[in-house]
Design a protein around this motif. Structure first.
Motif, PDB file in Angstrom:
ATOM      1  N   LEU A 156       0.732  -1.424  -0.010  1.00 28.45           N
ATOM      2  CA  LEU A 156       0.028  -0.090   0.070  1.00 28.45           C
ATOM      3  C   LEU A 156       0.968   1.315  -0.114  1.00 28.45           C
ATOM      4  CD1 LEU A 156      -2.927  -1.034   2.436  1.00 28.45           C
ATOM      5  CD2 LEU A 156      -2.909  -1.112  -0.142  1.00 28.45           C
ATOM      6  N   ASP A 157       2.025   1.329   0.528  1.00 26.01           N
ATOM      7  CA  ASP A 157       2.794   2.346   0.602  1.00 26.01           C
ATOM      8  C   ASP A 157       3.373   2.766  -0.755  1.00 26.01           C
ATOM      9  OD1 ASP A 157       4.294   4.548   2.173  1.00 26.01           O
ATOM     10  OD2 ASP A 157       6.096   3.323   1.305  1.00 26.01           O
ATOM     11  N   ILE A 158       3.853   1.683  -1.666  1.00 25.10           N
ATOM     12  CA  ILE A 158       4.267   1.942  -2.996  1.00 25.10           C
ATOM     13  C   ILE A 158       2.829   2.412  -3.732  1.00 25.10           C
ATOM     14  CG2 ILE A 158       4.860   0.967  -5.117  1.00 25.10           C
ATOM     15  CD1 ILE A 158       6.777  -1.218  -3.036  1.00 25.10           C
ATOM     16  N   ALA A 159       1.734   2.068  -3.415  1.00 30.29           N
ATOM     17  CA  ALA A 159       0.557   2.296  -4.448  1.00 30.29           C
ATOM     18  C   ALA A 159       0.336   3.960  -3.882  1.00 30.29           C
ATOM     19  CB  ALA A 159      -0.736   1.881  -3.710  1.00 30.29           C
ATOM     20  N   GLN A 185       8.002  -2.311 -16.364  1.00 31.20           N
ATOM     21  CA  GLN A 185       9.062  -3.025 -16.193  1.00 31.20           C
ATOM     22  C   GLN A 185      10.449  -2.038 -16.146  1.00 31.20           C
ATOM     23  OE1 GLN A 185       9.504  -6.260 -18.855  1.00 31.20           O
ATOM     24  NE2 GLN A 185      11.873  -6.523 -18.727  1.00 31.20           N
ATOM     25  N   ARG A 186      11.275  -2.346 -15.233  1.00 23.72           N
ATOM     26  CA  ARG A 186      12.476  -1.448 -15.008  1.00 23.72           C
ATOM     27  C   ARG A 186      13.191  -1.097 -16.292  1.00 23.72           C
ATOM     28  NH1 ARG A 186      17.262  -2.086 -10.571  1.00 23.72           N
ATOM     29  NH2 ARG A 186      18.285  -0.113 -11.185  1.00 23.72           N
ATOM     30  N   GLU A 187      13.274  -2.173 -16.997  1.00 20.39           N
ATOM     31  CA  GLU A 187      14.396  -2.064 -18.304  1.00 20.39           C
ATOM     32  C   GLU A 187      13.729  -1.060 -19.254  1.00 20.39           C
ATOM     33  OE1 GLU A 187      15.185  -4.690 -21.958  1.00 20.39           O
ATOM     34  OE2 GLU A 187      15.204  -5.714 -20.123  1.00 20.39           O
ATOM     35  N   VAL A 188      12.046  -1.115 -19.350  1.00 24.22           N
ATOM     36  CA  VAL A 188      11.501  -0.324 -20.042  1.00 24.22           C
ATOM     37  C   VAL A 188      11.444   1.008 -19.623  1.00 24.22           C
ATOM     38  CG1 VAL A 188       9.326   0.070 -21.615  1.00 24.22           C
ATOM     39  CG2 VAL A 188      10.102  -2.332 -21.132  1.00 24.22           C
ATOM     40  N   ALA A 189      11.098   1.267 -18.377  1.00 26.65           N
ATOM     41  CA  ALA A 189      10.959   2.374 -17.683  1.00 26.65           C
ATOM     42  C   ALA A 189      12.316   3.211 -17.862  1.00 26.65           C
ATOM     43  CB  ALA A 189      10.737   2.378 -16.282  1.00 26.65           C
ATOM     44  N   GLU A 190      13.395   2.643 -17.709  1.00 27.38           N
ATOM     45  CA  GLU A 190      14.856   3.513 -17.689  1.00 27.38           C
ATOM     46  C   GLU A 190      14.975   3.803 -19.315  1.00 27.38           C
ATOM     47  OE1 GLU A 190      17.582   0.095 -16.326  1.00 27.38           O
ATOM     48  OE2 GLU A 190      17.452   1.105 -14.191  1.00 27.38           O
ATOM     49  N   ARG A 191      14.412   2.811 -20.108  1.00 28.04           N
ATOM     50  CA  ARG A 191      14.680   3.356 -21.588  1.00 28.04           C
ATOM     51  C   ARG A 191      13.917   4.574 -21.927  1.00 28.04           C
ATOM     52  NH1 ARG A 191      12.612  -1.269 -24.483  1.00 28.04           N
ATOM     53  NH2 ARG A 191      14.442  -2.353 -23.742  1.00 28.04           N
ATOM     54  N   LEU A 192      12.721   4.616 -21.358  1.00 23.21           N
ATOM     55  CA  LEU A 192      11.923   5.850 -21.892  1.00 23.21           C
ATOM     56  C   LEU A 192      12.560   6.966 -21.111  1.00 23.21           C
ATOM     57  CD1 LEU A 192       8.278   4.802 -20.923  1.00 23.21           C
ATOM     58  CD2 LEU A 192       9.443   4.392 -22.958  1.00 23.21           C
ATOM     59  N   TYR A 210       7.772  15.280 -23.939  1.00 21.63           N
ATOM     60  CA  TYR A 210       7.510  15.186 -22.644  1.00 21.63           C
ATOM     61  C   TYR A 210       8.693  15.221 -21.822  1.00 21.63           C
ATOM     62  CZ  TYR A 210       2.702  13.426 -23.068  1.00 21.63           C
ATOM     63  OH  TYR A 210       1.524  13.654 -23.571  1.00 21.63           O
ATOM     64  N   ASP A 211       8.748  15.789 -20.296  1.00 25.82           N
ATOM     65  CA  ASP A 211       9.944  15.490 -19.689  1.00 25.82           C
ATOM     66  C   ASP A 211       9.898  14.419 -18.871  1.00 25.82           C
ATOM     67  OD1 ASP A 211      10.927  18.072 -20.669  1.00 25.82           O
ATOM     68  OD2 ASP A 211       9.558  19.082 -19.123  1.00 25.82           O
ATOM     69  N   VAL A 212      10.663  13.247 -19.163  1.00 27.26           N
ATOM     70  CA  VAL A 212      10.443  11.925 -18.349  1.00 27.26           C
ATOM     71  C   VAL A 212      11.359  11.900 -17.387  1.00 27.26           C
ATOM     72  CG1 VAL A 212      10.384   9.690 -19.021  1.00 27.26           C
ATOM     73  CG2 VAL A 212       9.902  11.302 -20.838  1.00 27.26           C
ATOM     74  N   GLU A 213      10.930  11.372 -16.256  1.00 25.79           N
ATOM     75  CA  GLU A 213      11.763  11.175 -14.962  1.00 25.79           C
ATOM     76  C   GLU A 213      11.607   9.728 -14.713  1.00 25.79           C
ATOM     77  OE1 GLU A 213      10.883  14.542 -11.681  1.00 25.79           O
ATOM     78  OE2 GLU A 213       9.174  14.351 -12.854  1.00 25.79           O
ATOM     79  N   TYR A 214      12.802   8.926 -14.283  1.00 32.03           N
ATOM     80  CA  TYR A 214      12.622   7.708 -13.630  1.00 32.03           C
ATOM     81  C   TYR A 214      12.489   8.031 -12.166  1.00 32.03           C
ATOM     82  CZ  TYR A 214      13.754   3.061 -12.197  1.00 32.03           C
ATOM     83  OH  TYR A 214      13.793   1.943 -11.954  1.00 32.03           O
ATOM     84  N   LEU A 215      11.484   7.701 -11.410  1.00 29.84           N
ATOM     85  CA  LEU A 215      11.278   8.193  -9.964  1.00 29.84           C
ATOM     86  C   LEU A 215      11.797   7.179  -9.026  1.00 29.84           C
ATOM     87  CD1 LEU A 215       7.763   9.573 -10.334  1.00 29.84           C
ATOM     88  CD2 LEU A 215       9.829  10.759 -10.320  1.00 29.84           C
ATOM     89  N   PHE A 216      11.539   6.032  -9.135  1.00 28.81           N
ATOM     90  CA  PHE A 216      12.159   4.648  -7.903  1.00 28.81           C
ATOM     91  C   PHE A 216      11.954   3.468  -8.697  1.00 28.81           C
ATOM     92  CE2 PHE A 216       7.788   5.863  -6.696  1.00 28.81           C
ATOM     93  CZ  PHE A 216       7.291   4.730  -6.495  1.00 28.81           C
ATOM     94  N   VAL A 271       9.154   3.085 -11.470  1.00 29.12           N
ATOM     95  CA  VAL A 271       7.750   3.911 -11.569  1.00 29.12           C
ATOM     96  C   VAL A 271       8.365   5.258 -12.487  1.00 29.12           C
ATOM     97  CG1 VAL A 271       6.382   5.546 -10.288  1.00 29.12           C
ATOM     98  CG2 VAL A 271       6.926   3.207  -9.633  1.00 29.12           C
ATOM     99  N   ILE A 272       8.022   5.809 -13.471  1.00 30.83           N
ATOM    100  CA  ILE A 272       8.237   7.061 -14.033  1.00 30.83           C
ATOM    101  C   ILE A 272       7.257   8.094 -14.105  1.00 30.83           C
ATOM    102  CG2 ILE A 272       9.583   5.669 -15.710  1.00 30.83           C
ATOM    103  CD1 ILE A 272       7.524   6.462 -17.863  1.00 30.83           C
ATOM    104  N   ARG A 273       7.479   9.351 -14.515  1.00 31.08           N
ATOM    105  CA  ARG A 273       6.534  10.380 -14.620  1.00 31.08           C
ATOM    106  C   ARG A 273       6.781  11.151 -15.884  1.00 31.08           C
ATOM    107  NH1 ARG A 273       5.562  13.718  -9.720  1.00 31.08           N
ATOM    108  NH2 ARG A 273       7.801  14.177  -9.972  1.00 31.08           N
TER     109      ARG A 273
END
Length: 265
Positions: free
Chosen positions: A19-22, A135-142, A162-168, A185-187
């Motif tokens: 729940l904390d991650i959600a 998936q982390r690998e895809v998130a990092e690619r974005l 877009y300005d793309v950030e990898y968050l955690f 997780v990205i934004r």
């Protein structure tokens, strides 16, 4: 939240149980509380509950009938806001008519996450923020900047708008069933670009063609886009490989190719 929906492998379902991650994922939209939110693949609503608690105007798109039934029985406040369909087939301009801006969020199915972001890109003039877990690998690619080996087609296409950030990073143990990979997780926040300053269709072709043969230099991979009789040696940045280029350099390259292809006066 008790487990009442069976995760379906065919749908790429991995239900988040932490729940904390959600709560942290929901918080990625804290700056956009005035805009409606479309959640993709809510499952049993672990993320939905926090979005609603924060006062977001939320609708959900869910393809799994069992999850839809669960949401209807456990979240009566979503009455009329559960869209029982495939997000990839959803016409978001009809869901949010008259150019209404909105946000997209989700714990995205890993098997179609890239397609989801291409779909979001089609509505870039309305989607002001898109965040969530994949998936982390895809998130990092974005989020990969120019000069990194993980950079790819979607990196350039998304970062143009877009300005793309990898968050955690999220570990597998907080899901049911645990995936075999880490998650990230990205934004993505819509930038100020309204026009790339080039032929956008050709830009997309240049990017896809370049990364389609990413081990080659641009001089070799883009040779087929040049008019007959044009030497690839004059291509700017021709000695570079696609992951080295910024969005602006891809725009420059597109304009150069466009000028060669234009009818001579």
């Amino acid at each position: 939240m008790s487990q009442q929906v069976k995760p379906k492998k065919a749908l790429g379902q991995h239900f988040l149980t932490d729940l904390d991650i959600a709560r942290r994922i929901a918080a990625t939209l804290d700056d956009y509380k005035g805009l409606p939110v479309m959640e993709v693949g809510p499952g049993m609503g672990v993320l939905t509950q926090f979005l609603m608690a924060e006062g977001h105007d939320i609708s959900v798109a869910e393809i799994d009938g069992e999850s839809v039934d669960y949401l209807r029985s456990h979240f009566p406040e979503l009455e009329g806001r559960i869209i029982d369909c495939d997000f990839l087939k959803l016409d978001l301009a009809q869901t949010y008519p008259d150019g209404q801006p909105f946000c997209v969020i989700g714990n995205y199915p890993y098997n179609i996450s890239s397609q989801i972001f291409f779909h979001v890109l089609d509505y870039r003039n309305q989607v002001k923020c898109c965040s969530g877990m994949l998936q982390r690998e895809v998130a990092e690619r974005l989020a990969a900047p120019a000069g990194t080996k993980t950079r790819g087609i979607l990196s350039v296409m998304l970062q143009a708008w877009y300005d793309v950030e990898y968050l955690f990073t999220v570990q597998p143990g907080v899901f049911n069933p645990p995936p075999k990979v880490q998650s990230g997780v990205i934004r993505m926040r819509r930038n100020d670009v309204t026009d790339l300053g080039c032929d956008e269709r050709l830009f997309k072709t240049v990017v896809k063609t370049a990364f389609g043969q990413r081990r080659k230099t641009l001089r070799n991979s883009l040779r087929g886009l040049l008019p007959a009789g044009t030497g690839a040696d004059e291509l700017p940045m021709g000695q570079m490989r696609p992951e080295q280029l910024t969005v602006g350099q891809f725009v420059e390259l597109t304009n150069f190719i466009s000028s060669l292809r234009a009818p001579k006066q």
